[in-house]
Design a protein around this motif. Sequence first.
Motif, mmCIF file in Angstrom:
data_model
loop_
_atom_site.group_PDB
_atom_site.id
_atom_site.type_symbol
_atom_site.label_atom_id
_atom_site.label_comp_id
_atom_site.label_asym_id
_atom_site.label_seq_id
_atom_site.Cartn_x
_atom_site.Cartn_y
_atom_site.Cartn_z
ATOM 1 N N ARG A 69 5.175 9.404 3.129
ATOM 2 C CA ARG A 69 4.230 8.317 2.866
ATOM 3 C C ARG A 69 4.852 7.353 1.861
ATOM 4 N NH1 ARG A 69 -1.572 7.652 2.774
ATOM 5 N NH2 ARG A 69 -2.163 6.087 1.213
ATOM 6 N N ILE A 70 4.597 6.067 2.055
ATOM 7 C CA ILE A 70 5.003 5.047 1.084
ATOM 8 C C ILE A 70 3.868 4.036 0.980
ATOM 9 C CG2 ILE A 70 6.724 3.348 0.385
ATOM 10 C CD1 ILE A 70 8.645 4.639 2.393
ATOM 11 N N ASP A 71 3.376 3.849 -0.231
ATOM 12 C CA ASP A 71 2.323 2.857 -0.463
ATOM 13 C C ASP A 71 2.851 1.589 -1.112
ATOM 14 O OD1 ASP A 71 -0.362 4.406 0.121
ATOM 15 O OD2 ASP A 71 0.910 5.786 -1.013
ATOM 16 N N ALA A 72 3.950 1.710 -1.839
ATOM 17 C CA ALA A 72 4.514 0.540 -2.521
ATOM 18 C C ALA A 72 6.021 0.669 -2.590
ATOM 19 C CB ALA A 72 3.942 0.412 -3.936
ATOM 20 N N LEU A 73 6.690 -0.435 -2.326
ATOM 21 C CA LEU A 73 8.145 -0.512 -2.446
ATOM 22 C C LEU A 73 8.482 -1.622 -3.423
ATOM 23 C CD1 LEU A 73 11.136 -0.092 -1.670
ATOM 24 C CD2 LEU A 73 10.727 -1.599 0.307
ATOM 25 N N VAL A 74 9.223 -1.279 -4.459
ATOM 26 C CA VAL A 74 9.689 -2.280 -5.416
ATOM 27 C C VAL A 74 11.195 -2.432 -5.227
ATOM 28 C CG1 VAL A 74 9.831 -2.993 -7.824
ATOM 29 C CG2 VAL A 74 7.891 -1.611 -7.041
ATOM 30 N N ASN A 75 11.600 -3.580 -4.709
ATOM 31 C CA ASN A 75 13.019 -3.864 -4.481
ATOM 32 C C ASN A 75 13.614 -4.424 -5.760
ATOM 33 O OD1 ASN A 75 13.702 -3.157 -1.703
ATOM 34 N ND2 ASN A 75 12.172 -4.693 -1.123
ATOM 35 N N ASN A 76 14.070 -3.504 -6.603
ATOM 36 C CA ASN A 76 14.585 -3.887 -7.910
ATOM 37 C C ASN A 76 16.109 -3.879 -7.983
ATOM 38 O OD1 ASN A 76 14.607 -3.943 -11.066
ATOM 39 N ND2 ASN A 76 15.670 -2.043 -10.515
ATOM 40 N N GLY A 119 -1.055 0.513 4.663
ATOM 41 C CA GLY A 119 -1.589 -0.760 4.183
ATOM 42 C C GLY A 119 -1.022 -1.082 2.814
ATOM 43 N N GLY A 120 0.274 -0.888 2.674
ATOM 44 C CA GLY A 120 0.910 -0.975 1.372
ATOM 45 C C GLY A 120 1.406 -2.348 0.989
ATOM 46 N N SER A 121 2.286 -2.365 -0.007
ATOM 47 C CA SER A 121 2.792 -3.642 -0.497
ATOM 48 C C SER A 121 4.245 -3.521 -0.925
ATOM 49 C CB SER A 121 1.953 -4.147 -1.679
ATOM 50 O OG SER A 121 2.279 -3.460 -2.870
ATOM 51 N N ILE A 122 4.911 -4.665 -0.909
ATOM 52 C CA ILE A 122 6.292 -4.780 -1.360
ATOM 53 C C ILE A 122 6.326 -5.754 -2.531
ATOM 54 C CG2 ILE A 122 8.614 -5.564 -0.749
ATOM 55 C CD1 ILE A 122 7.964 -4.814 2.169
ATOM 56 N N VAL A 123 7.052 -5.379 -3.567
ATOM 57 C CA VAL A 123 7.280 -6.271 -4.703
ATOM 58 C C VAL A 123 8.779 -6.520 -4.804
ATOM 59 C CG1 VAL A 123 7.022 -6.636 -7.181
ATOM 60 C CG2 VAL A 123 5.263 -5.366 -5.921
ATOM 61 N N ALA A 159 1.604 -9.680 7.570
ATOM 62 C CA ALA A 159 0.160 -9.687 7.287
ATOM 63 C C ALA A 159 -0.598 -9.339 8.567
ATOM 64 C CB ALA A 159 -0.258 -11.067 6.780
ATOM 65 N N PRO A 160 -1.767 -8.735 8.453
ATOM 66 C CA PRO A 160 -2.448 -8.334 7.222
ATOM 67 C C PRO A 160 -2.111 -6.929 6.759
ATOM 68 C CG PRO A 160 -3.900 -7.954 9.067
ATOM 69 C CD PRO A 160 -2.613 -8.500 9.655
ATOM 70 N N ASP A 161 -1.148 -6.276 7.389
ATOM 71 C CA ASP A 161 -0.897 -4.864 7.102
ATOM 72 C C ASP A 161 -0.177 -4.621 5.780
ATOM 73 O OD1 ASP A 161 -1.904 -3.897 9.707
ATOM 74 O OD2 ASP A 161 -0.162 -4.961 10.507
#
Length: 246
Positions: A69-76, A119-123, A159-161
Amino acid sequence: MELNGKVAVVTGGTRGVGAGIAKAFAEAGAEVVTCARRPPEHPVKGTEFVPVDLRDPAAVRDFFAALPRIDALVNNAGGAPYRLLADADAERHARVVELNLLTPLTASLAAYEQLKRAGGSIVMIGSVSGSRPSPGSAAYGAAKAGLENLARSMAVEWAPDIRVNTLVVGMVRTELSHLHYGDDDGIAAVSRTVPLGRLAEPSDVGGAAVFLASDAAAYITGASLLVHGGGERPAFLDSATANREA
């Protein structure tokens, strides 16, 4: 801004800004996985480290496929040494673009299916270097400009996923600050050029990343959030003041 029960991946989350982001996500309740080529010298409490060469697309795909599972990915993951354009060939500059632009794209594509299901997000961790001249780090600035544009297009396509946003980060005080700004006197002098009077701490970037990944930002996508302490004081203001005083 709680992330209890969420799984967050922070690329390059082993030191500096990345470690600050990983720590902020862990403190917000997320299960945090960091990845980089080398393990952290000072592991962040509440995080798990997995060695991954982020420039190897196959290794990146295998890494994300192994996560349930992945809810958020931060590409740092990113960065660049000081190098004037004429002091290196195009191939060396291309490696900077690869790390700072293509690596986030590779990671985002590899995480796409898990993020869509959650329904996650990428930063994206961008930089003020992407919106101003960056002598000595021109390839880095160009890559960061491209990253911000990539995030906007990604936000529309996915969007919207999946929500996709960028943190446009200014100067940050880390364990490597002396390489960029000199000793404590140099850092103090640079800090005086920032309206808020100091460099950012990694925790400042971490808090902003947590916000964008949380439900508090549920209606924010395709946005660029400036985390730069008010930016840089325009040089012409100091020149104009000096002329008036003279």
